[in-house]
Write a protein that holds these residues in place. Structure first.
Motif, PDB file in Angstrom:
ATOM      1  N   UNK A 130       0.840  -1.188   0.000  1.00 51.67           N
ATOM      2  CA  UNK A 130       0.000   0.000   0.000  1.00 51.67           C
ATOM      3  C   UNK A 130       0.882   1.247   0.000  1.00 51.67           C
ATOM      4  N   UNK A 131       0.352   2.293  -0.579  1.00 49.10           N
ATOM      5  CA  UNK A 131       1.140   3.522  -0.676  1.00 49.10           C
ATOM      6  C   UNK A 131       2.063   3.528  -1.862  1.00 49.10           C
ATOM      7  N   UNK A 132       1.620   2.910  -2.958  1.00 49.03           N
ATOM      8  CA  UNK A 132       2.462   2.824  -4.155  1.00 49.03           C
ATOM      9  C   UNK A 132       2.869   4.204  -4.668  1.00 49.03           C
ATOM     10  N   UNK A 133       1.965   5.187  -4.522  1.00 50.55           N
ATOM     11  CA  UNK A 133       2.267   6.522  -5.030  1.00 50.55           C
ATOM     12  C   UNK A 133       3.445   7.143  -4.296  1.00 50.55           C
ATOM     13  N   UNK A 134       3.467   7.014  -2.981  1.00 55.12           N
ATOM     14  CA  UNK A 134       4.580   7.569  -2.204  1.00 55.12           C
ATOM     15  C   UNK A 134       5.882   6.848  -2.521  1.00 55.12           C
ATOM     16  N   UNK A 135       5.793   5.521  -2.672  1.00 52.25           N
ATOM     17  CA  UNK A 135       6.998   4.748  -2.986  1.00 52.25           C
ATOM     18  C   UNK A 135       7.553   5.154  -4.348  1.00 52.25           C
ATOM     19  N   UNK A 154      11.526   8.151  -7.685  1.00 51.84           N
ATOM     20  CA  UNK A 154      11.802   9.126  -8.743  1.00 51.84           C
ATOM     21  C   UNK A 154      12.592  10.317  -8.210  1.00 51.84           C
ATOM     22  N   UNK A 155      12.223  10.801  -7.023  1.00 57.12           N
ATOM     23  CA  UNK A 155      12.915  11.958  -6.453  1.00 57.12           C
ATOM     24  C   UNK A 155      14.365  11.619  -6.115  1.00 57.12           C
ATOM     25  N   UNK A 156      14.563  10.461  -5.520  1.00 58.23           N
ATOM     26  CA  UNK A 156      15.928  10.041  -5.173  1.00 58.23           C
ATOM     27  C   UNK A 156      16.788   9.891  -6.418  1.00 58.23           C
ATOM     28  N   UNK A 157      16.230   9.256  -7.448  1.00 55.35           N
ATOM     29  CA  UNK A 157      16.980   9.074  -8.691  1.00 55.35           C
ATOM     30  C   UNK A 157      17.299  10.422  -9.340  1.00 55.35           C
ATOM     31  N   UNK A 158      16.346  11.336  -9.290  1.00 57.46           N
ATOM     32  CA  UNK A 158      16.553  12.655  -9.885  1.00 57.46           C
ATOM     33  C   UNK A 158      17.656  13.415  -9.147  1.00 57.46           C
ATOM     34  N   UNK A 159      17.566  13.449  -7.824  1.00 55.15           N
ATOM     35  CA  UNK A 159      18.578  14.163  -7.032  1.00 55.15           C
ATOM     36  C   UNK A 159      19.954  13.527  -7.232  1.00 55.15           C
TER      37      UNK A 159
END
Length: 202
Positions: free
Chosen positions: A178-183, A188-193
């Motif tokens: 559950x919480x697929x959107x947050x995961x 994506x944010x970690x990969x981008x940073x």
């Protein structure tokens, strides 16, 4: 007759009404705003510069929930940008139907431009080349706004059918907690940073 204790119309009421309409139907018109407020359409134009002016009122209203403090907090740039991104995402996730409207109109609202100025200053001070600054900010917005839209999607986004066997997809979906959107946003944010680290000159 005495004057009403509160003005019948002002920019705040126009912004509130426009946002209500956008939340309900994904767009607004000036006549709709006027009808809902019980005034003539021409009266609305006395307070705003047409439809574009109302769009900027909407942008300021939604963006008011974004916390700019991380951008001047003294945190390392990556932590500051990540914190800003999470606040940005939460603000737009509250009004997902406003995203297509706001992303297809130029940004003019002074308070919103001021936040971009802070983000540019942070990235320049952190060693990013001037030519990389806007791609970084725009790329971050792509992650943020895409995730904000995803938060408005149904939890069961994929409906499997016997007509098209998809056993691997079925297993993959079953494995998602559950919480697929947050995961997905965290990934994506970690990969981008992480990629942005490679762009810095220092």
């Amino acid at each position: 007759m005495g004057r009403p204790s509160k003005p019948l119309l002002d920019r705040a009421r126009i912004a509130t009404t426009a946002l209500e309409l956008v939340d309900e139907q994904g767009d607004f018109s000036v006549p709709q705003i006027a009808r809902r407020l019980g005034v003539q359409t021409g009266s609305v134009y006395h307070h705003v510069d047409g439809r574009d002016g109302i769009v900027e009122l909407l942008r300021e209203r939604v963006a008011a929930a974004i916390d700019p403090a991380p951008l001047t907090s003294g945190l390392p740039w990556d932590e500051a940008m990540a914190a800003w991104a999470r606040s940005y995402r939460a603000a737009f996730a509250a009004h997902p139907r406003a995203i297509p409207l706001l992303t297809t109109n130029p940004v003019r609202a002074p308070r919103v431009l001021a936040q971009y100025e802070l983000a540019v200053a942070l990235l320049l001070d952190s060693g990013f080349a001037l030519a990389d600054v806007m791609p970084v900010i725009i790329g971050l917005e792509n992650v943020v706004l895409g995730s904000a839209l995803d938060m408005a999607a149904p939890e069961a986004m994929w409906e499997l059918s016997d007509e098209t066997p998809t056993p691997l997809l079925e297993r993959a979906l079953a494995a998602v907690a559950e919480g697929r959107t947050n995961a997905a946003f965290d990934l994506a944010l970690t990969a981008f940073i992480t990629h942005c680290h490679t762009l810095r000159r220092t």
